[in-house]
Design a protein around this motif. Sequence first.
Motif, PDB file in Angstrom:
ATOM      1  N   UNK A  73       7.531  -2.934   2.914  1.00 21.93           N
ATOM      2  CA  UNK A  73       6.466  -2.504   1.832  1.00 21.93           C
ATOM      3  C   UNK A  73       6.958  -1.096   1.122  1.00 21.93           C
ATOM      4  N   UNK A  74       6.688  -1.137  -0.221  1.00 23.36           N
ATOM      5  CA  UNK A  74       6.924   0.021  -0.717  1.00 23.36           C
ATOM      6  C   UNK A  74       5.378   0.510  -1.256  1.00 23.36           C
ATOM      7  N   UNK A  75       5.548   1.935  -1.071  1.00 26.13           N
ATOM      8  CA  UNK A  75       4.314   2.676  -1.536  1.00 26.13           C
ATOM      9  C   UNK A  75       4.080   3.012  -3.033  1.00 26.13           C
ATOM     10  N   UNK A  76       3.132   2.917  -3.611  1.00 21.84           N
ATOM     11  CA  UNK A  76       2.818   2.767  -4.728  1.00 21.84           C
ATOM     12  C   UNK A  76       1.610   3.777  -5.119  1.00 21.84           C
ATOM     13  N   UNK A  77       1.584   4.774  -5.800  1.00 21.21           N
ATOM     14  CA  UNK A  77       0.367   5.650  -6.188  1.00 21.21           C
ATOM     15  C   UNK A  77       0.212   5.389  -7.569  1.00 21.21           C
ATOM     16  N   UNK A  78      -1.366   4.976  -7.490  1.00 21.83           N
ATOM     17  CA  UNK A  78      -2.056   4.579  -8.824  1.00 21.83           C
ATOM     18  C   UNK A  78      -3.055   5.529  -9.113  1.00 21.83           C
ATOM     19  N   UNK A  79      -3.108   6.174 -10.366  1.00 24.48           N
ATOM     20  CA  UNK A  79      -4.093   6.991 -10.882  1.00 24.48           C
ATOM     21  C   UNK A  79      -5.374   6.194 -11.431  1.00 24.48           C
ATOM     22  N   UNK A  80      -6.648   6.291 -11.018  1.00 22.80           N
ATOM     23  CA  UNK A  80      -7.659   5.363 -11.417  1.00 22.80           C
ATOM     24  C   UNK A  80      -8.645   6.519 -11.680  1.00 22.80           C
ATOM     25  N   UNK A  81      -9.418   6.723 -12.807  1.00 25.48           N
ATOM     26  CA  UNK A  81     -10.419   7.575 -13.117  1.00 25.48           C
ATOM     27  C   UNK A  81     -11.608   6.892 -12.630  1.00 25.48           C
ATOM     28  N   UNK A  82     -12.340   8.048 -12.021  1.00 22.67           N
ATOM     29  CA  UNK A  82     -13.688   7.682 -11.537  1.00 22.67           C
ATOM     30  C   UNK A  82     -13.666   7.195 -10.096  1.00 22.67           C
ATOM     31  N   UNK A  83     -12.767   7.279  -9.406  1.00 20.99           N
ATOM     32  CA  UNK A  83     -12.780   6.602  -7.913  1.00 20.99           C
ATOM     33  C   UNK A  83     -13.874   7.524  -7.241  1.00 20.99           C
ATOM     34  N   UNK A  84     -14.543   6.795  -6.211  1.00 25.40           N
ATOM     35  CA  UNK A  84     -15.658   7.487  -5.623  1.00 25.40           C
ATOM     36  C   UNK A  84     -14.999   8.437  -4.214  1.00 25.40           C
ATOM     37  N   UNK A  85     -15.370   9.531  -3.769  1.00 27.32           N
ATOM     38  CA  UNK A  85     -14.639  10.233  -2.798  1.00 27.32           C
ATOM     39  C   UNK A  85     -15.466  10.010  -1.570  1.00 27.32           C
ATOM     40  N   UNK A  86     -16.615   9.314  -1.486  1.00 27.43           N
ATOM     41  CA  UNK A  86     -17.247   9.214  -0.416  1.00 27.43           C
ATOM     42  C   UNK A  86     -16.866   8.323   0.428  1.00 27.43           C
ATOM     43  N   UNK A  87     -15.709   7.474   0.077  1.00 32.60           N
ATOM     44  CA  UNK A  87     -15.292   6.367   0.988  1.00 32.60           C
ATOM     45  C   UNK A  87     -13.676   6.343   1.091  1.00 32.60           C
ATOM     46  N   UNK A  88     -13.289   7.680   1.568  1.00 35.32           N
ATOM     47  CA  UNK A  88     -11.757   7.674   1.672  1.00 35.32           C
ATOM     48  C   UNK A  88     -11.479   6.884   2.694  1.00 35.32           C
ATOM     49  N   UNK A  89     -10.242   6.208   2.379  1.00 34.41           N
ATOM     50  CA  UNK A  89      -9.828   4.954   3.291  1.00 34.41           C
ATOM     51  C   UNK A  89     -10.200   3.985   3.206  1.00 34.41           C
ATOM     52  N   UNK A  90     -11.177   3.673   2.054  1.00 31.77           N
ATOM     53  CA  UNK A  90     -11.483   2.228   1.791  1.00 31.77           C
ATOM     54  C   UNK A  90     -10.543   1.425   1.481  1.00 31.77           C
ATOM     55  N   UNK A  91     -10.276   0.173   2.060  1.00 31.76           N
ATOM     56  CA  UNK A  91      -9.359  -0.771   1.292  1.00 31.76           C
ATOM     57  C   UNK A  91      -9.784  -1.485   0.173  1.00 31.76           C
ATOM     58  N   UNK A  92      -8.961  -1.601  -0.687  1.00 29.59           N
ATOM     59  CA  UNK A  92      -9.036  -2.092  -1.991  1.00 29.59           C
ATOM     60  C   UNK A  92      -8.026  -3.233  -2.330  1.00 29.59           C
ATOM     61  N   UNK A  93      -8.470  -4.345  -2.966  1.00 28.77           N
ATOM     62  CA  UNK A  93      -7.621  -5.367  -3.452  1.00 28.77           C
ATOM     63  C   UNK A  93      -7.206  -5.107  -4.938  1.00 28.77           C
ATOM     64  N   UNK A  94      -5.852  -5.378  -5.252  1.00 25.37           N
ATOM     65  CA  UNK A  94      -5.489  -5.063  -6.547  1.00 25.37           C
ATOM     66  C   UNK A  94      -4.492  -5.912  -7.279  1.00 25.37           C
TER      67      UNK A  94
END
Length: 340
Positions: free
Chosen positions: A249-270
């Motif tokens: 697996x390769x790590x990829x960082x994605x900038x997303x405007x408006x991400x909520x900081x109340x759920x750091x570590x939340x798993x997201x599908x993209x």
Amino acid sequence: MRRLASVFTAIALPLALVACGSETAPAPETSTASITARHALVAATLPDLKPVSGQITTRDEVMAVARIGGILTRLNVKAGDQVRAGQIVAVISDDRLSQAAGAASANVAAAEAEAARATADLGRIRELHAAGVYANARLESATAMATAAQARARAARGEAGAARALGGQGAVVAPAAGRVLSADVPPGSPVMPGQLIAHLSAGPLLLRLDVPEAAALALKPGDTVRLAETGLPSQGRIDRVWPGATVGLVRVDVQVAGLPDRLLGRRVSALVPTGTRTAVLAPRRFVRISHGIAQVALLQGKSVVQVPVELAETADPTQVELLTGVTAGDVLVLQAERGR
């Protein structure tokens, strides 16, 4: 004989009707007179999207660690707290350090007293040397003793400062501003130098994806990534593709405007783009859903035929992708509804 003929006719007629009914019915056709709009299908090039998983995190993660060993006497933060850079998150105490600092202070006092006495002796010897009472050797010896005493006083002050600085390292500070992710060491616990006291997030929020090696080869900074989660922004842009791979697996960082900081570590599908493919798109208004089956009106010569199709959603809510039933070059039509 007439009765047998009548019976035979009565049996043969239903069989003939059944045989006629078993033939495949042709597709329903209608006249082109009621056409109100037309749309010619063309092949479009779309990004080929691959579903991947990631999590909401921050650009950096920092560790607040113990610089000395001792007993954790106070823990000032808990998971979820917001901290500023330099804030004291915990305090570690060691009785040996306080004793060493006291001993160093006593050494400073003794060295300064000795230096003061040597300086005073040097002053008196200089006066007597000037009066011819003492020889030059006596003056030189007194000067050397005063210089050495002053050097010992400076050394003692340096050792005392080092002892005080070492004792001050019992304060565990936050290396950067951020949110506390974990702080699990309870007060009263013995700790060792370098032991983790608090785990902190730092930097801006981002979405960090784990992309398979083969798919990551096609990714580059600036590519658009779609988020497949409700309650989150719909898309973001790739900021960084990490150069190494871990377990395929390769790590990829994605900038997303408006991400909520109340759920750091939340798993997201993209969905990440891994190339391009050819597709047939149509305006959504040309598709009719009847009894759960999607259909389009297809112009064939001078007739209009209802054709079942399979659909796929696109990034444009006004368009759908037609997977089956039609090809590029076909013409879809809209017909006026008949009055009942």
